[in-house]
Scaffold this active site. Structure first.
Site, mmCIF file in Angstrom:
data_model
loop_
_atom_site.group_PDB
_atom_site.id
_atom_site.type_symbol
_atom_site.label_atom_id
_atom_site.label_comp_id
_atom_site.label_asym_id
_atom_site.label_seq_id
_atom_site.Cartn_x
_atom_site.Cartn_y
_atom_site.Cartn_z
ATOM 1 N N HIS A 68 0.819 -1.224 0.000
ATOM 2 C CA HIS A 68 0.000 0.000 0.000
ATOM 3 C C HIS A 68 0.852 1.274 0.000
ATOM 4 C CE1 HIS A 68 0.246 0.117 4.517
ATOM 5 N NE2 HIS A 68 0.095 1.404 4.305
ATOM 6 N N GLY A 209 2.326 6.608 8.618
ATOM 7 C CA GLY A 209 3.674 7.066 8.285
ATOM 8 C C GLY A 209 4.719 6.031 8.655
#
Ligand SMILES: *[C@@H]1O[C@H](CO)[C@@H](O)[C@H](O)[C@H]1NC(C)=O
Length: 264
Positions: A68, A209
């Site tokens: 992803h 993140g």
């Protein structure tokens, strides 16, 4: 800041660590490691230097990350040897990817097979700031409760905040698939190729993140940061791609590339 924290900060200040960092949470519930002590981690960035995801060097030419994190080969840059993203430390190696190999069966709906290999255009130099992580054997497992280390430049809390500029790390225990897949937790959405890790009370976790980054257990890369529910919530551990289920795919992908008679 309360008195005990203040006193601790003064003590820590003497040890030349930044006190302000202590007052905030980074990776959630983690701390700043000794600079450049986690040498296998890379920052995946856009070509204009925005941090997108973490990744792990597995040899001089290849990085493992999450599928992803695929922003496209032309938009991606790999930075090894980094610690502070905002300060140039002279230890960074910026390398462009040659191509990306997301897992062919990656399913963005259920997060299954969330793993991607990144082939670098040029080899990284392995030195005192940059090294590789070992992979587990195909099918190897880590016992429930074993402590693993997750690291990254991700958010400090699920409410967002900001990308911290220095690397953070935290140690968390492996949670059994049974517990993680139970109705009290992820209710049947955990597959055979996922690995869960976190404290039952939450508080320590990877966050946005940190995706694509390393979960290292027993000295090997057992997990790739994949997904979760919020960050560090009680009852919801972080969910990682179980790298040991992909060892064969990793080896085959890398050797099929070298089998193609290129000069490296
Ligand atoms: C998780 O639970 C679902 C629903 O009960 C089941 O289909 C699936 O096989 C379970 N996953 C694992 C890894 O056991």
């Amino acid at each position: 800041m309360d008195l005990p924290s203040l006193l601790l900060c003064i003590l820590v200040e003497l040890l030349a660590v930044n006190c302000l960092d202590m007052a905030e949470e980074r990776i959630v519930g983690g701390y700043a490691p000794v600079p450049h002590s986690i040498k296998y981690i890379v920052s995946l960035q856009t070509t204009d230097r925005q941090h997108i995801c973490g990744g792990t060097l597995i040899n001089k030419y290849w990085v493992i990350t999450a599928a992803h994190c695929n922003i496209g080969v032309d938009k991606m840059m790999v930075v090894a040897g980094d610690y502070s993203l905002s300060i140039y430390e002279g230890t960074e190696q910026e390398i462009l990817p040659q191509f990306l190999v997301p897992h062919p069966e990656h399913d963005a709906l259920n997060n299954n097979n969330d793993i991607m290999l990144v082939k670098l255009r040029a080899p990284v130099y392995l030195n005192s700031y940059v090294s590789i992580a070992l992979l587990p054997k195909q099918g190897a497992s880590v016992a429930e409760g074993r402590m693993c280390r997750v690291s990254g430049w991700g958010y400090t809390s699920s409410s967002g905040g900001q990308i911290p500029s220095t690397l953070r790390t935290v140690k968390i225990p492996v949670v059994s698939t049974e517990k993680c897949n139970s109705t009290e937790s992820f209710s049947g959405t955990i597959t055979e190729t996922m690995l869960c890790a976190g404290f039952s009370n939450g508080g320590k976790d990877a966050c946005m993140g940190d995706s694509g980054g390393p979960l290292v257990c027993e000295g090997r890369l057992y997990g790739v940061v994949s997904w979760g529910r919020g960050c560090a919530e009680a009852g919801f551990p972080g969910v990682y791609t179980a790298v040991s289920k992909y060892r064969r795919w990793i080896d085959e992908t890398i050797s099929s590339y070298y089998g193609r008679c290129d000069n490296n």
